[in-house]
Structure formats: structure tokens, C-alpha cells
Design a protein around this motif. Structure first.
Motif: not given
Length: 127
Positions: A25-38, A72-83, A125-127
Motif C-alpha cells: 500500500a504505497g510505500d508500506f508492505v504488509f506480510v502475513s505470517g510466514q511459517a515453515s512451508v514449501d 527494509d523491515v520496520i516491524q515484526t511479530r513473532n510466534y514461538v510455540r515453546d517458550a 519500500v525505500k525510494s
């Protein structure tokens, strides 16, 4: 008006679930959760390290489709199954993200037994 696109490359992981892997969206990129998938979206079970690396490499592919890199990533949200994996998670995270680090949220004890790790991100996205 901000242009909204749904970038995709041939090797961008796909899913049978109803979501877009990435939206620009414009210069912002939003990525859905990425997991260990092929590439077809099938879960690839592995050690925590293996799943972490596959997830971040999937993030890298999705970002590339939108013209970004991990730098270029400015924020991450991370989900770890086991503490108990948090120490290893922090060590591995530093291999992929460097100072100044993106803002970050980490939630533990939250994934189904089939996944050990998942990451979502916001980039600019850096101009």
C-alpha cells in the motif's frame, strides 16, 4: 490515492487459506505470517532452527515480490510455540536482523503442534 497491489513471484509461498501473503500500500508492505512451508503451502516440520530459517527465507521471498529486503523491515511479530526456544530464537533473529532492529513483538506458547515458529512483518519500500 494510495495504490494497493498484491505482489507475487513464481517462488512466493502460497496457501490454501483465505489470505494474501503480501500487500503493498504505497510505500508500506504488509506480510502475513510466514511459517515453515514449501512453495505449495505444505508445512515442513523440522527443528526449531530449521523452521525458523525456512520461515524467514519465506519472508525474504515475499518481501522480494514487493521490492523489499529484510533490511527494509520496520516491524515484526513473532510466534514461538515453546517458550523454551526463546533463547535460540533471539540468537537466530540476530543473524537476519541487525541494529537498528525493527520493532518487535514475540508471543510464546501460541502455535499448534504442527508449527514451531511463524513471523509476520511490516516493511517500507525505500525510494
Amino acid at each position: 490515492m494510495t495504490e494497493v497491489t498484491y505482489p507475487k513471484l513464481s517462488d512466493t509461498p502460497t496457501s490454501h487459506l483465505p489470505f494474501s501473503p503480501v500487500i503493498r500500500a504505497g510505500d508500506f508492505v504488509f506480510v502475513s505470517g510466514q511459517a515453515s512451508v514449501d512453495a505449495s503451502g505444505q508445512i515442513v516440520s523440522d527443528t526449531f532452527e530449521g523452521e525458523f530459517r525456512r520461515s524467514v527465507e519465506n519472508l525474504r521471498k515475499v518481501l522480494a515480490a514487493a521490492g523489499c529486503t529484510l533490511a527494509d523491515v520496520i516491524q515484526t511479530r513473532n510466534y514461538v510455540r515453546d517458550a523454551s526456544d526463546v533463547v535460540e530464537y533471539n540468537k537466530l533473529y540476530r543473524e537476519y536482523f541487525t541494529e537498528p532492529y525493527p520493532t518487535r513483538t514475540t508471543i510464546t506458547n501460541c502455535l499448534p503442534p504442527t508449527l514451531r515458529y511463524e513471523i509476520e512483518a511490516v516493511a517500507v519500500v525505500k525510494s
